[in-house]
Design a protein around this motif. Structure first.
Motif, PDB file in Angstrom:
ATOM      1  N   ASN A 263       9.660  36.461 -44.024  1.00 44.86           N
ATOM      2  CA  ASN A 263      10.533  35.406 -44.129  1.00 44.86           C
ATOM      3  C   ASN A 263      10.880  34.971 -45.331  1.00 44.86           C
ATOM      4  O   ASN A 263      12.005  34.501 -45.580  1.00 44.86           O
ATOM      5  CB  ASN A 263      10.201  34.403 -42.982  1.00 44.86           C
ATOM      6  N   ILE A 277      13.912  30.205 -40.552  1.00 45.85           N
ATOM      7  CA  ILE A 277      12.982  30.967 -39.689  1.00 45.85           C
ATOM      8  C   ILE A 277      13.755  32.132 -38.778  1.00 45.85           C
ATOM      9  O   ILE A 277      14.590  31.897 -38.282  1.00 45.85           O
ATOM     10  CB  ILE A 277      12.383  30.096 -38.779  1.00 45.85           C
ATOM     11  N   PHE A 307       5.858  28.681 -44.875  1.00 43.59           N
ATOM     12  CA  PHE A 307       6.106  29.621 -43.973  1.00 43.59           C
ATOM     13  C   PHE A 307       4.958  30.003 -43.112  1.00 43.59           C
ATOM     14  O   PHE A 307       4.903  30.450 -42.130  1.00 43.59           O
ATOM     15  CB  PHE A 307       6.990  30.791 -44.673  1.00 43.59           C
ATOM     16  N   TYR A 311       3.848  29.744 -38.921  1.00 48.75           N
ATOM     17  CA  TYR A 311       3.522  30.920 -38.175  1.00 48.75           C
ATOM     18  C   TYR A 311       2.205  30.936 -37.746  1.00 48.75           C
ATOM     19  O   TYR A 311       1.862  31.281 -36.556  1.00 48.75           O
ATOM     20  CB  TYR A 311       3.845  32.361 -38.863  1.00 48.75           C
TER      21      TYR A 311
END
Length: 465
Positions: A263, A277, A307, A311
């Motif tokens: 990403n 995202i 990021f 996650y």
């Protein structure tokens, strides 16, 4: 037309962020268009190419879930093919043998420098008639057209690029050791593998005119080129594969997730409105070449951490606990000698950026801190702070109800008694108990670790002092 792209790294160093961005863009473009993605290893630099780097390329792509439809192909296994084409070009007069020695070429170069001329081969052997029995070492040069011609190609980011042939010399396509050059091998590989789109770093723009001339000489088609902008570090220096700090598998070791890394890399030069995202499916559906930027990108570890933390926050409690169980087993950690993993999850699942940070926090509950060779510990664990440890130890021994609130009350009493800051008291205890500077709130650690182990660590710290 069936879209065919390729990722063609040279195994002369570890894959870095820039390499993976090229692979990702090429892979996504092929997937989006239901085409093929080919993995090719350009290992004709026999002095610097190493098997360990080939292994790194394959393992990195597999970890990131970037799969290939064909390959990996090794250029070192295609020497016969390259040399057969060069021999045909020699016979057709599209290339010629150059017998100029290194000394002679260097003299010509110095003369051009002295006269402030463009440095290039003077064409001495271009029209030389050769005797069949000549045995001197030679290179093979491409006979670049000289009259009113240009090397022209379309770059999807920069538009049409035209380079006058007078800017080029008759460049070498096979060295005197018999090994074809990079620019030649690339063209033949792309031709044989029917590559339609070449996505690579902008440092290859200068190679493209040479490759265009080779393409024209062999009668191949010119692929569509996309030269993506470079990625720089914070100091403005271009990221290099020989800088181990950017080795992609280091990010795996440091607890980054593949989807987080992809990403982040996706957004280094490409955008889709304000969307940040993307799932892998969304990447494949939405990626396009028109949204690529000309501007260079800056690698920012803080953004990558953002990021990754996002996650990690999507992991369920059971996912994290299962991961920690495996981590503890791998590192011979007895999880019965400390708090329940479920309780640990509650205090750090929203504050850690990486799995490694979670691992480090896990360690402090089951392993003894190491006070040796640590300047920070020596600054805090000394004769002046010893009294903090002694008072804290004395007071927790007499706590009747073990709770966060009772631990907080002890802190308040110590601050008043010694007239010190909370930071000094907390850091002294943190280093005595865990051995590291950055942890979740120390009162939570003390609570979860339990009275017995806290007293044990404080005794060790006092003995160390």
């Amino acid at each position: 037309m069936k879209i065919i792209t390729r990722f063609a790294p040279s195994p002369t160093g570890y894959l870095h962020i820039g390499n993976i961005r090229t692979a990702l863009y090429s892979w996504l473009f092929a997937k989006k268009n239901k085409g093929q993605f080919i993995l090719r290893i350009e290992n004709t630099d026999f002095k610097r190419s190493k098997k360990i780097f080939i292994k790194n390329i394959i393992n990195t792509l597999k970890w990131l879930n970037i799969d290939w439809d064909k390959g990996p192909f090794l250029q070192s296994e295609r020497m016969v093919r390259y040399n057969n084409i060069i021999n045909i070009m020699l016979n057709e007069g599209k290339a010629y043998k150059c017998f100029c020695s290194k000394e002679e070429l260097e003299q010509n170069k110095q003369k051009q420098i002295l006269n402030k001329e463009k440095i290039k081969y003077n064409g001495k052997c271009r029209n030389k008639k050769l005797k069949n029995n000549i045995q001197l070492p030679y290179t093979v040069r491409l006979r670049v057209p000289k009259k009113n011609t240009c090397a022209t190609f379309i770059d999807t980011i920069r538009g049409q690029i035209i380079v006058d042939n007078n800017e080029l010399d008759d460049f070498i396509i096979r060295r005197s050791d018999g090994i074809p050059t990079y620019n030649f091998c690339v063209v033949i590989d792309d031709w044989d593998m029917k590559i339609t789109h070449v996505i690579r770093g902008e440092e290859h723009i200068n190679n493209t005119p040479k490759q265009i001339h080779i393409i024209n000489a062999i009668g191949a088609y010119i692929p569509i080129y996309t030269h993506v902008s470079i990625i720089k570090d914070k100091s403005g220096k271009k990221i290099s594969k020989r800088d181990g700090n950017f080795n992609i598998l280091k990010y795996k070791e440091n607890g980054y997730l593949p989807i987080a890394l992809l990403n982040y890399i996706l957004r280094l030069g490409w955008s889709y409105g304000n969307k940040e995202i993307f799932s892998l499916e969304e990447m494949q559906k939405l990626f396009n070449l028109k949204n690529l930027s000309k501007s260079s990108s800056i690698f920012d570890i803080n953004k990558l951490n953002w990021f990754n933390k996002y996650y990690l926050s999507k992991f369920s409690e059971n996912d994290i606990i299962d991961y920690l169980k495996k981590f503890c087993t791998k590192n011979s950690i007895n999880i019965n000698n400390g708090p329940k993993l479920k309780n640990l999850y509650q205090i750090f699942h929203k504050r850690c950026n990486t799995l490694k940070e979670i691992n480090n926090l896990c360690f402090i509950f089951y392993k003894n801190p190491n006070y040796q060779n640590n300047l920070l510990i020596r600054n805090y664990l000394n004769i002046d702070t010893k009294i903090i440890l002694e008072i804290f130890k004395k007071k927790i021994i007499h706590i009747k109800i073990w709770s966060i609130e009772s631990i907080n009350n002890i802190f308040k009493k110590i601050l008043l008694k010694l007239n010190i800051s909370y930071k000094k008291a907390a850091m002294t205890l943190r280093l005595a108990i865990t051995g590291i500077k950055n942890t979740p709130p120390i009162n939570y650690i003390i609570y979860l670790m339990g009275r017995e182990k806290i007293i044990y660590h404080i005794n060790n710290a006092i003995n160390f002092i």
